[in-house]
Design a protein around this motif. Sequence first.
Motif, PDB file in Angstrom:
ATOM      1  N   PHE A  39       3.920  -6.499 -20.871  1.00 14.73           N
ATOM      2  CA  PHE A  39       3.788  -5.354 -20.919  1.00 14.73           C
ATOM      3  C   PHE A  39       3.942  -4.789 -22.213  1.00 14.73           C
ATOM      4  O   PHE A  39       5.414  -4.901 -22.170  1.00 14.73           O
ATOM      5  N   HIS A  40       3.659  -3.689 -22.971  1.00 17.77           N
ATOM      6  CA  HIS A  40       4.440  -2.789 -23.767  1.00 17.77           C
ATOM      7  C   HIS A  40       4.854  -1.432 -23.539  1.00 17.77           C
ATOM      8  O   HIS A  40       4.090  -1.562 -22.245  1.00 17.77           O
ATOM      9  N   PHE A  41       5.710  -1.128 -23.591  1.00  8.37           N
ATOM     10  CA  PHE A  41       6.349  -0.357 -23.375  1.00  8.37           C
ATOM     11  C   PHE A  41       6.854   0.458 -24.330  1.00  8.37           C
ATOM     12  O   PHE A  41       7.801   0.384 -24.946  1.00  8.37           O
ATOM     13  N   ASP A  42       5.856   1.832 -24.752  1.00  9.40           N
ATOM     14  CA  ASP A  42       6.608   2.622 -25.668  1.00  9.40           C
ATOM     15  C   ASP A  42       7.423   3.932 -25.372  1.00  9.40           C
ATOM     16  O   ASP A  42       7.385   4.688 -24.839  1.00  9.40           O
ATOM     17  N   VAL A  43       8.679   4.084 -25.867  1.00 12.06           N
ATOM     18  CA  VAL A  43       9.359   4.356 -26.070  1.00 12.06           C
ATOM     19  C   VAL A  43      10.162   6.019 -27.340  1.00 12.06           C
ATOM     20  O   VAL A  43      10.084   4.947 -28.060  1.00 12.06           O
ATOM     21  N   GLY A  44       9.402   7.091 -26.822  1.00  7.83           N
ATOM     22  CA  GLY A  44       9.432   8.152 -28.530  1.00  7.83           C
ATOM     23  C   GLY A  44      10.184   8.894 -28.454  1.00  7.83           C
ATOM     24  O   GLY A  44      10.565   9.410 -27.381  1.00  7.83           O
ATOM     25  N   ASP A  45      11.080   9.053 -29.222  1.00  4.04           N
ATOM     26  CA  ASP A  45      11.908  10.487 -28.836  1.00  4.04           C
ATOM     27  C   ASP A  45      12.011  12.039 -29.659  1.00  4.04           C
ATOM     28  O   ASP A  45      12.984  12.260 -29.251  1.00  4.04           O
ATOM     29  N   GLY A  46      11.147  11.364 -30.035  1.00  2.00           N
ATOM     30  CA  GLY A  46      10.634  13.225 -30.386  1.00  2.00           C
ATOM     31  C   GLY A  46      11.314  13.384 -31.687  1.00  2.00           C
ATOM     32  O   GLY A  46      11.466  14.307 -31.800  1.00  2.00           O
ATOM     33  N   HIS A  47      12.074  12.477 -32.142  1.00  2.23           N
ATOM     34  CA  HIS A  47      12.521  12.349 -33.781  1.00  2.23           C
ATOM     35  C   HIS A  47      12.414  11.476 -34.931  1.00  2.23           C
ATOM     36  O   HIS A  47      11.489  11.779 -35.944  1.00  2.23           O
ATOM     37  N   PHE A  48      12.121   9.848 -34.316  1.00  2.00           N
ATOM     38  CA  PHE A  48      11.765   8.736 -35.213  1.00  2.00           C
ATOM     39  C   PHE A  48      10.464   9.109 -35.439  1.00  2.00           C
ATOM     40  O   PHE A  48       9.605   8.826 -36.324  1.00  2.00           O
ATOM     41  N   VAL A  49       9.196   9.422 -34.289  1.00  9.20           N
ATOM     42  CA  VAL A  49       7.887   9.531 -33.587  1.00  9.20           C
ATOM     43  C   VAL A  49       7.790  11.108 -33.661  1.00  9.20           C
ATOM     44  O   VAL A  49       8.549  11.253 -33.255  1.00  9.20           O
ATOM     45  N   GLU A  50       7.030  11.684 -33.404  1.00 10.28           N
ATOM     46  CA  GLU A  50       6.985  13.138 -32.727  1.00 10.28           C
ATOM     47  C   GLU A  50       6.775  13.298 -31.709  1.00 10.28           C
ATOM     48  O   GLU A  50       7.496  14.393 -31.026  1.00 10.28           O
ATOM     49  N   PRO A  51       6.306  12.363 -30.922  1.00 12.67           N
ATOM     50  CA  PRO A  51       6.165  13.382 -29.482  1.00 12.67           C
ATOM     51  C   PRO A  51       7.151  11.755 -28.453  1.00 12.67           C
ATOM     52  O   PRO A  51       7.701  11.502 -29.398  1.00 12.67           O
ATOM     53  N   ILE A  52       7.435  12.462 -27.744  1.00  9.37           N
ATOM     54  CA  ILE A  52       8.706  12.336 -26.563  1.00  9.37           C
ATOM     55  C   ILE A  52       7.869  11.374 -25.612  1.00  9.37           C
ATOM     56  O   ILE A  52       6.389  11.793 -25.375  1.00  9.37           O
ATOM     57  N   THR A  53       7.823   9.659 -24.929  1.00 10.48           N
ATOM     58  CA  THR A  53       6.658   9.178 -24.052  1.00 10.48           C
ATOM     59  C   THR A  53       7.061   9.205 -23.290  1.00 10.48           C
ATOM     60  O   THR A  53       7.836   9.621 -22.264  1.00 10.48           O
TER      61      THR A  53
END
Length: 227
Positions: A39-53
């Motif tokens: 399974f692929h699990f996407d961590v987004g921080d709201g800085h490097f990418v827009e959304p917090i995931t």
Amino acid sequence: MPWKDWIRTVEVEPSLYAADFAHLGAQIDVLLRAGVRIFHFDVGDGHFVEPITIGPIVLQSISKQIHDADAHVDCHLMTEHPEKHFAPIAAAGGDSVTVHYEACDDLPAVVRAARVHELQVGLAFKPETSAAYAAHAALASRVDLVLCMSIEPGYSGQEFMPEAYERIRTTRSLLPPDVPVQVDGGIGPENIRAVRDAGATLFVAGSSIFGREDLPRAYRRLLQELA
Ligand code: DX5
Ligand code: ZN
């Protein structure tokens, strides 16, 4: 456990970012029964990418279910300072961390930090980043996989960028055969075979699985296109 021991010839990795979080465990369960092993699990921080995931708290709640079925969780860190997240991800049951070329000033140090936590390591690069630069950095730091983004990272459900084919071919040609090329973004039954023909063996699929009524069928459909 090294990547080589997890992956079959090719793997389609459902991206949990696109899941229905009210039914996350049940959706994982049907996909495990359908044969999913990564399974692929996407961590987004709201800085490097827009959304917090999603992050370690969600990971913690699903990793046992996934490991009990001999499957793994491949974490895509769309974050600045990815190394800050290695300890919590390892503690929550993550098996690998794929960091972004654009987010690492000292990639060899980041890779060493991941190894301390016994995490496998991947290197991702965005559409505007040179595939040759990313592949050379990947080689020098001895990462386990290279992730060629076929969308701008951030959101599920975007359209595959056709210029990715050339970047996948370049990446594949510069890496040793035991380092797989993974592709993430806009993959569906209409393009997965062409993505494979360009040299990828790991395919991330979010909306083309979770956006369908019958998840196992959507997963199998992608595999059939590769057969
Ligand atoms: C977004 C994530 C992807 C996303 C893919 O940047 O990295 O993993 O979930 O979703 P689809 O397959 O819908 O493009
Ligand atoms: Zn991803």
